[in-house]
Design a protein around this motif. Structure first.
Motif, short mmCIF file in Angstrom:
data_model
loop_
_atom_site.label_atom_id
_atom_site.label_comp_id
_atom_site.label_asym_id
_atom_site.label_seq_id
_atom_site.Cartn_x
_atom_site.Cartn_y
_atom_site.Cartn_z
N ASN A 160 25.65 46.85 39.19
CA ASN A 160 26.83 46.62 38.10
C ASN A 160 27.10 45.43 38.36
O ASN A 160 26.88 44.67 39.21
CB ASN A 160 27.94 47.81 38.46
N GLN A 183 30.93 42.81 37.09
CA GLN A 183 31.94 42.65 36.36
C GLN A 183 32.68 41.40 36.28
O GLN A 183 32.32 40.60 37.19
CB GLN A 183 33.21 43.51 37.12
N GLU A 229 27.55 44.28 42.21
CA GLU A 229 27.44 45.21 43.22
C GLU A 229 25.96 45.42 43.43
O GLU A 229 25.05 45.98 42.53
CB GLU A 229 27.68 46.94 42.47
N TYR A 239 40.91 42.86 49.97
CA TYR A 239 40.25 41.62 49.97
C TYR A 239 41.05 40.56 50.55
O TYR A 239 42.22 40.58 50.39
CB TYR A 239 39.64 41.26 48.63
N LEU A 268 35.48 41.02 50.98
CA LEU A 268 36.09 42.34 51.37
C LEU A 268 36.26 42.41 52.67
O LEU A 268 35.71 41.98 53.78
CB LEU A 268 35.03 43.30 50.95
N TYR A 299 37.04 48.85 53.36
CA TYR A 299 37.50 49.71 52.28
C TYR A 299 37.51 51.22 52.51
O TYR A 299 37.17 51.51 53.72
CB TYR A 299 36.20 49.34 51.24
N VAL A 342 31.23 53.02 44.79
CA VAL A 342 31.24 51.64 45.32
C VAL A 342 30.83 50.69 44.44
O VAL A 342 29.55 50.55 44.41
CB VAL A 342 30.64 51.53 46.78
N GLY A 343 31.85 50.27 43.62
CA GLY A 343 31.55 49.35 42.65
C GLY A 343 31.07 49.79 41.24
O GLY A 343 30.57 49.35 40.34
N SER A 344 30.48 51.13 41.42
CA SER A 344 30.04 52.00 40.06
C SER A 344 30.88 51.95 39.14
O SER A 344 30.79 52.26 37.98
CB SER A 344 29.37 53.12 40.49
N TYR A 345 32.44 51.83 39.33
CA TYR A 345 33.46 52.15 38.35
C TYR A 345 34.15 50.48 38.62
O TYR A 345 33.99 50.05 39.25
CB TYR A 345 34.30 53.07 38.56
N GLU A 346 34.96 50.40 37.36
CA GLU A 346 35.73 49.23 37.42
C GLU A 346 36.90 49.37 38.38
O GLU A 346 37.38 50.16 38.84
CB GLU A 346 36.62 49.29 36.02
N GLN A 347 37.03 48.13 39.01
CA GLN A 347 37.87 48.03 39.95
C GLN A 347 39.32 47.37 39.26
O GLN A 347 39.19 46.60 38.62
CB GLN A 347 37.69 46.88 41.19
N TYR A 348 40.43 47.91 40.02
CA TYR A 348 41.68 47.48 39.33
C TYR A 348 42.64 46.82 40.49
O TYR A 348 42.35 47.35 41.61
CB TYR A 348 42.63 48.72 38.82
N PHE A 349 43.12 45.81 40.22
CA PHE A 349 43.67 44.73 41.38
C PHE A 349 45.26 45.13 41.35
O PHE A 349 45.71 45.09 40.41
CB PHE A 349 43.09 43.47 41.39
#
Lengths: 109, 114
Positions: free
Chosen positions: A31, A33, A90, B35, B45, B48, B98-105
């Protein structure tokens, strides 16, 4: 580990100009971003784009996974676009995101 | 939803002091991350977590500890603070993978160790 390189490191634009930011990565990824870090330090998701093209208003992104790069296009830039743009990938093997060093964009009126 | 929240926003520590950076999310995300961002650099990182009770080291874990007793909270503990830990700390979360979905900060915590 995987290397993520962003170019250019710095970019200064006149308001209204267009720009292209590039992200190269050294290995296959699951992935990718794009994030924008505004001048106040906040990180904002722009695109989740492991492949293909997406558009959101004046911004669009294209990832060519087979050639290991992604491009972020900013059209008709505005001063509010200023900040740092990060690409994060990723790596294969289900490991966490690896960030590039970013492109610092300054849009001047 | 408040999203990802972090406290405090700013903190100055003396060398050798300890502190806990708080992070909470209300999106029912399974994955949470810490992070650090040094000046002019990207994010690295620290630790996690893939769910309550499970944590793992990232790229730069030395000098830090974490715990995950609930889905919502993921505190980061600094023991014996050192000047090298002067940085901006970001907490993030994602729904799954792990990283497969959007991360929000979160908004970040600016820490100075003197």
């Amino acid at each position: 580990g995987i290397q993520v390189e962003q170019s250019p490191p710095d970019l200064i634009l006149q308001e209204g100009a267009n720009s292209t930011l590039r992200c190269n990565f050294s290995d296959s990824v699951n992935n990718l971003q794009w994030f924008h870090q505004n001048p106040w330090g906040q990180l904002i998701n722009l695109f989740y784009i492991p492949s293909g093209t997406k558009q959101n208003g004046r911004l669009s992104a294209t990832t060519v996974a087979t050639e290991r790069y992604s491009l972020l296009y900013i059209s008709s830039s505005q001063t509010t676009d200023s900040g740092v743009y990060f690409c994060a990938v990723e790596p294969r093997g289900n490991t966490p995101l690896v960030f590039g060093k970013g492109t610092r964009l300054s849009v001047i009126a | 939803n408040a999203g990802v929240t972090q406290t405090p926003k700013f903190r100055i520590l003396k060398i050798g002091q300890s502190m806990t950076l708080q992070c909470a999310q209300d999106m029912n995300h399974n994955y949470m991350y810490w992070y650090r961002q040094d000046p002019g650099m990207g994010l690295k990182l620290i630790y996690y977590s893939v769910g309550a009770g499970i944590t793992d080291k990232g790229e730069v874990p030395n000098g830090y500890n974490v715990s995950r007793s609930t889905t919502e909270d993921f505190p980061l503990r600094l023991e014996l603070a050192a000047p090298s830990q002067t940085s901006v700390y970001f907490c993030a979360s994602s729904y799954d993978g792990v990283g497969s979905y959007e991360q929000y900060f979160g908004p970040g915590t600016r820490l100075t160790v003197t």
